[in-house]
Design an enzyme around this catalytic site. Sequence first.
Site, PDB file in Angstrom:
ATOM      1  N   TRP A  28      21.941 -14.751  24.602  1.00 43.29           N
ATOM      2  CA  TRP A  28      21.659 -15.591  25.767  1.00 43.29           C
ATOM      3  C   TRP A  28      20.278 -15.145  26.208  1.00 43.29           C
ATOM      4  O   TRP A  28      20.102 -14.037  26.720  1.00 43.29           O
ATOM      5  CB  TRP A  28      22.713 -15.332  26.838  1.00 43.29           C
ATOM      6  CG  TRP A  28      22.650 -16.230  28.023  1.00 43.29           C
ATOM      7  CD1 TRP A  28      22.963 -17.557  28.073  1.00 43.29           C
ATOM      8  CD2 TRP A  28      22.280 -15.852  29.359  1.00 43.29           C
ATOM      9  NE1 TRP A  28      22.804 -18.031  29.346  1.00 43.29           N
ATOM     10  CE2 TRP A  28      22.386 -17.006  30.164  1.00 43.29           C
ATOM     11  CE3 TRP A  28      21.875 -14.679  29.963  1.00 43.29           C
ATOM     12  CZ2 TRP A  28      22.106 -17.009  31.518  1.00 43.29           C
ATOM     13  CZ3 TRP A  28      21.588 -14.676  31.317  1.00 43.29           C
ATOM     14  CH2 TRP A  28      21.703 -15.839  32.082  1.00 43.29           C
ATOM     15  N   LYS A  71      29.243 -15.885  30.281  1.00 39.78           N
ATOM     16  CA  LYS A  71      30.449 -15.434  30.985  1.00 39.78           C
ATOM     17  C   LYS A  71      30.171 -14.218  31.859  1.00 39.78           C
ATOM     18  O   LYS A  71      30.745 -14.076  32.937  1.00 39.78           O
ATOM     19  CB  LYS A  71      31.502 -15.082  29.928  1.00 39.78           C
ATOM     20  CG  LYS A  71      32.800 -14.567  30.493  1.00 39.78           C
ATOM     21  CD  LYS A  71      33.762 -15.691  30.699  1.00 39.78           C
ATOM     22  CE  LYS A  71      35.020 -15.289  31.416  1.00 39.78           C
ATOM     23  NZ  LYS A  71      35.427 -16.332  32.350  1.00 39.78           N
ATOM     24  N   GLU A 111      35.050 -23.130  45.446  1.00 42.35           N
ATOM     25  CA  GLU A 111      35.345 -22.858  44.035  1.00 42.35           C
ATOM     26  C   GLU A 111      35.498 -24.168  43.252  1.00 42.35           C
ATOM     27  O   GLU A 111      35.048 -24.268  42.104  1.00 42.35           O
ATOM     28  CB  GLU A 111      36.615 -21.988  43.936  1.00 42.35           C
ATOM     29  CG  GLU A 111      37.127 -21.695  42.539  1.00 42.35           C
ATOM     30  CD  GLU A 111      36.120 -20.995  41.623  1.00 42.35           C
ATOM     31  OE1 GLU A 111      35.074 -20.547  42.100  1.00 42.35           O
ATOM     32  OE2 GLU A 111      36.394 -20.932  40.410  1.00 42.35           O
ATOM     33  N   ARG A 130      29.671 -14.873  25.657  1.00 41.19           N
ATOM     34  CA  ARG A 130      28.622 -14.039  26.244  1.00 41.19           C
ATOM     35  C   ARG A 130      27.224 -14.626  26.042  1.00 41.19           C
ATOM     36  O   ARG A 130      26.247 -14.145  26.625  1.00 41.19           O
ATOM     37  CB  ARG A 130      28.667 -12.632  25.642  1.00 41.19           C
ATOM     38  CG  ARG A 130      29.981 -11.926  25.858  1.00 41.19           C
ATOM     39  CD  ARG A 130      29.944 -10.555  25.242  1.00 41.19           C
ATOM     40  NE  ARG A 130      28.976  -9.719  25.929  1.00 41.19           N
ATOM     41  CZ  ARG A 130      29.221  -9.025  27.023  1.00 41.19           C
ATOM     42  NH1 ARG A 130      30.428  -9.063  27.565  1.00 41.19           N
ATOM     43  NH2 ARG A 130      28.291  -8.294  27.585  1.00 41.19           N
ATOM     44  N   GLU A 138      29.508 -26.237  37.137  1.00 37.27           N
ATOM     45  CA  GLU A 138      29.366 -25.438  35.914  1.00 37.27           C
ATOM     46  C   GLU A 138      29.608 -26.240  34.651  1.00 37.27           C
ATOM     47  O   GLU A 138      28.863 -26.120  33.692  1.00 37.27           O
ATOM     48  CB  GLU A 138      30.415 -24.303  35.907  1.00 37.27           C
ATOM     49  CG  GLU A 138      30.089 -23.114  36.732  1.00 37.27           C
ATOM     50  CD  GLU A 138      31.128 -22.016  36.536  1.00 37.27           C
ATOM     51  OE1 GLU A 138      32.272 -22.196  36.973  1.00 37.27           O
ATOM     52  OE2 GLU A 138      30.785 -20.983  35.945  1.00 37.27           O
ATOM     53  N   CYS A 143      24.062 -10.841  26.326  1.00 39.06           N
ATOM     54  CA  CYS A 143      24.313 -11.091  24.910  1.00 39.06           C
ATOM     55  C   CYS A 143      25.604 -10.368  24.520  1.00 39.06           C
ATOM     56  O   CYS A 143      26.153  -9.610  25.294  1.00 39.06           O
ATOM     57  CB  CYS A 143      23.180 -10.531  24.064  1.00 39.06           C
ATOM     58  SG  CYS A 143      21.569 -11.142  24.577  1.00 39.06           S
ATOM     59  N   ASN A 191      21.847  -5.536  23.780  1.00 34.07           N
ATOM     60  CA  ASN A 191      22.253  -6.303  24.950  1.00 34.07           C
ATOM     61  C   ASN A 191      21.688  -5.598  26.171  1.00 34.07           C
ATOM     62  O   ASN A 191      21.996  -4.429  26.397  1.00 34.07           O
ATOM     63  CB  ASN A 191      23.784  -6.358  25.043  1.00 34.07           C
ATOM     64  CG  ASN A 191      24.257  -6.997  26.337  1.00 34.07           C
ATOM     65  OD1 ASN A 191      23.588  -7.853  26.895  1.00 34.07           O
ATOM     66  ND2 ASN A 191      25.416  -6.575  26.821  1.00 34.07           N
ATOM     67  N   GLY A 192      20.849  -6.287  26.909  1.00 36.34           N
ATOM     68  CA  GLY A 192      20.277  -5.667  28.102  1.00 36.34           C
ATOM     69  C   GLY A 192      18.832  -6.068  28.261  1.00 36.34           C
ATOM     70  O   GLY A 192      18.384  -7.064  27.678  1.00 36.34           O
ATOM     71  N   HIS A 205      27.262 -31.635  60.887  1.00 33.64           N
ATOM     72  CA  HIS A 205      26.079 -30.910  61.369  1.00 33.64           C
ATOM     73  C   HIS A 205      24.901 -31.041  60.406  1.00 33.64           C
ATOM     74  O   HIS A 205      24.049 -30.162  60.349  1.00 33.64           O
ATOM     75  CB  HIS A 205      26.436 -29.446  61.626  1.00 33.64           C
ATOM     76  CG  HIS A 205      27.509 -29.290  62.647  1.00 33.64           C
ATOM     77  ND1 HIS A 205      27.299 -29.544  63.990  1.00 33.64           N
ATOM     78  CD2 HIS A 205      28.818 -28.993  62.518  1.00 33.64           C
ATOM     79  CE1 HIS A 205      28.439 -29.371  64.645  1.00 33.64           C
ATOM     80  NE2 HIS A 205      29.378 -29.043  63.776  1.00 33.64           N
ATOM     81  N   LYS A 216      33.225 -25.086  40.014  1.00 32.47           N
ATOM     82  CA  LYS A 216      33.780 -25.458  38.698  1.00 32.47           C
ATOM     83  C   LYS A 216      33.149 -26.758  38.214  1.00 32.47           C
ATOM     84  O   LYS A 216      32.774 -26.886  37.057  1.00 32.47           O
ATOM     85  CB  LYS A 216      35.307 -25.654  38.758  1.00 32.47           C
ATOM     86  CG  LYS A 216      36.158 -24.435  38.827  1.00 32.47           C
ATOM     87  CD  LYS A 216      36.262 -23.625  37.554  1.00 32.47           C
ATOM     88  CE  LYS A 216      35.199 -22.585  37.446  1.00 32.47           C
ATOM     89  NZ  LYS A 216      35.301 -21.362  38.164  1.00 32.47           N
TER      90      LYS A 216
HETATM   91  C1  AGP Z   1      32.735 -18.435  37.129  1.00 36.28           C
HETATM   92  O1  AGP Z   1      33.238 -19.624  36.636  1.00 36.28           O
HETATM   93  C2  AGP Z   1      31.369 -18.129  36.700  1.00 36.28           C
HETATM   94  N1  AGP Z   1      31.312 -17.994  35.290  1.00 36.28           N
HETATM   95  C3  AGP Z   1      30.618 -17.067  37.479  1.00 36.28           C
HETATM   96  O2  AGP Z   1      30.372 -17.570  38.753  1.00 36.28           O
HETATM   97  C4  AGP Z   1      31.297 -15.693  37.627  1.00 36.28           C
HETATM   98  O3  AGP Z   1      32.398 -15.791  38.476  1.00 36.28           O
HETATM   99  C5  AGP Z   1      30.286 -14.694  38.175  1.00 36.28           C
HETATM  100  O4  AGP Z   1      29.218 -14.555  37.281  1.00 36.28           O
HETATM  101  C6  AGP Z   1      30.895 -13.351  38.457  1.00 36.28           C
HETATM  102  O5  AGP Z   1      31.394 -12.749  37.298  1.00 36.28           O
HETATM  103  P1  AGP Z   1      32.384 -11.526  37.361  1.00 36.28           P
HETATM  104  O6  AGP Z   1      33.614 -11.984  38.052  1.00 36.28           O
HETATM  105  O7  AGP Z   1      32.625 -11.159  35.928  1.00 36.28           O
HETATM  106  O8  AGP Z   1      31.692 -10.431  38.120  1.00 36.28           O
END
Ligand code: AGP
Length: 605
Positions: A75, A600, A471, A28, A478, A2, A101-102, A494, A475
Site C-alpha cells: 500500500w 485494513k 458508523e 493490508r 468506504e 503493507c 513494512n513501515g 444548525h 461504511k
Molecule cells: C473501518 O471500516 C476502517 N477500516 C477504519 O476506519 C478502521 O476502523 C481504523 O483504521 C482503525 O483501525 P483499528 O481498529 O485497527 O485501530
Amino acid sequence: MCGIVGYISKDEKASSILLDAVKKLEYRGYDSVGIATINNGKIELRKDSGKIDEVDREIHFVDMAGSAGVAHVRWATHGHPNKTNSHPHTDNNNTIAIVHNGIIENHEELKKELIEEGHIFKSKTDSEVIAHLIEKFISEGFNFQNAVLETFKLIKGSNAIGAISVNSPNELIAIRHESPLVVGLGKNGNFIASDVPAFLKHTKRVIFPEDNELVIMNSDNVTIKDLNGNILNKKVETIDWDEEMAQKEGYDHFMLKEINEQSVVVSDTLAGGKDIENIVSELGNIKRICFVACGTSYHGALTGKYIFESFLNIPTDVIYSSEFKYFNNVLDEDMLAIFVSQSGETADTLSAIKMAKNHSKTLAIVNVLGSSITREADHIIYTKAGPEIAVAATKTYLSQLVSIYLLAIYLSKNRSNVFHENMVSQIEKVPDYINQLMLDEDQIKEIAKKYKSASVFFFLGRGFIYPTALEGALKLKEITYIHAEGYPSGELKHGPLALIDEDVVVVVLAPSENSNSISINSYNDTVNNMEEVKSRGAQIIAITSYKNGENINVNDIFKVDNQVDELLSPLVYIVPLQLLSYYISIYKGLDPDKPRNLAKCVTVK
Ligand code: AGP
C-alpha cells in the site's frame, strides 16, 4: 501499510506457499505484489503493480523455484505503485532481497550516502536503502544476520523487515520496531508474517518478537536475539483461530461473511465476560475515562461515552488517536485510558498509548493477539471476533461494542449501581435479534438497488444511536465512494439542512422508546427531525423498531421487529446499515472487500 511474509523450508517450493500467504494479507494493501526466492544460488524476483490475482495471471509466481523466499503486498507510501517500486527490493548485485513494512524516516540521508559510495537505486521507495545497507555491511565483513542488525540500527521510524541472501541461503532474517511481525513455527518450515492469517493454514504455533528483536530462522529452528546478540528465551503461543475463519466459505465476499458471523461473535464475546469482570476488579478507583481510537473503533468508543456518562456517571472523553497528543496533559492516575483497535497496530493509537502509559491506567480493547498495542497496555480485553479480512470493519465493531457494554456492566456492579441489573440477559438476546434481521436481508437489497445511484447520504441518530449513524456513514463512504455524513438528528437544522433537497437520501435511525426505566426516549424528537428533512424534499429511509413505525411519513422503512432496549440498540441497528453499504457496493459493481485507497491496518501516522 503493507504486508510482509517469509518462508523457509528444507525442500518445499516456497513460492506457492508465499503466494497463498500473501493473499491472506491482501487486506493490508493491494497496490502491488512481489515474491523473491533463492533459486540455485541466485535471487529470483517477480513483482508488479496491481491486485495479486491480476499480477499472478501475468507473471505466474508459482513457477518460481527455491525453498526460501520473501513476499510482499504493498500500500504505497513512498513512490507510486508501479513495478519498480514494488517489493521485494534488491541490492546492486542482486544477492539480497528484502521486504519492508513501515517508513524509514531518515531514508533520504541514508540514500544520499549510499549513492555517494556507488550504490545505484532502482526505485523511488524508502525501503530500497535496506537492501543496499545490508550489501554494504556484508562487503565490510559482517555475516548476513549482523548485516541486517547493523542496517536496522541505522534506520529510523516504524519498521518490520524480512530478508534473504544468496550468501546465506539457509537463513531467513527478520526484525521489527513498532511494525507488526509474528513468527510461525511450521512442520516443514518456518514463517515470518505481518499477521497470523498468512500462515494459519500451516501452523497455529507462534512467537511474537518484541521491538528490536532479531529473528534468525532456518527450516528447523528459530532463534531470537536482542540487539546485543544475546539469545532470548521466547514463549511459544498457540493461536485459537481456525484456518476456516480466514476463508470466504462460500460467501461472495469476506465482508458479507463477516456480517453474517455477527450473532456468533456477540455470543462469543459475551462468553468472555468473566475475563472482563476480572479486569474490572483490578482497576481500582477510576474517576474519569478517556477513550482513544480511530475510524470505526472511534465510533465504538463514542458509544462508550454515552454508556459511561449516562448510566455510570463517570466523566468520559473520546479522542481521535491522531489528536491525542494535543490533549494528553489531562492524564493522571485516577483516569482509565481505553485504547480501542481491531488490529492493535494502528500507528496513531499505538503512539497514544505510549504517551498515556505510566501516567494513567491503560486498557486496550483489541482483536489481534499479541499485537503492538497489547504490549503497551496495563490490561487487555481481547474481542472475540476472529480474523477480520474485509477492509471495512463489521464484526469487530460489534465485538468492541459488546466488550464496552460488559466493561460498563461490571464496573457498575462494582459500584453497586443499578445499571448492571438485567443488562447481561438483555444482551444475550441480541444474537437472536441479529439472526432475525438477517432473514430480512432481501428487503435491504431492494432498498440498496433503489438508492444505489444517489450521490449524497445523511445518516441521523439521536442519543445512544448517534455513533451508529456515524458508523453507517463511514461504511457507505468506504465501500461505495458515495458522499455520506453522520449527524445527530437534532443538529441538522444548525447548518447542514441547507444541503437537503430531493437528491439527498437521509437514513434515519429511530429505535423505539420502551418501558425500561433507564431508556431515554428519543423517538419522538427523531420523528420531528425526520419531518424537517422530509419537508425539504429529502428521500427518507427509516430504520425503526417503533410499534407504529409504519405510519411515519417516509419513502422506505426497514422494521426492526424486536424489542431491543434503546440503550442496546447500537448492537442491532448497525447490521442493516452494514448490509445497505455492502449491497450498494455490489450493485455499483465495486469490490467491497478492497476499497480504493484504503488498507485494513494503518501503521503510518
Ligand atoms: C473501518 O471500516 C476502517 N477500516 C477504519 O476506519 C478502521 O476502523 C481504523 O483504521 C482503525 O483501525 P483499528 O481498529 O485497527 O485501530
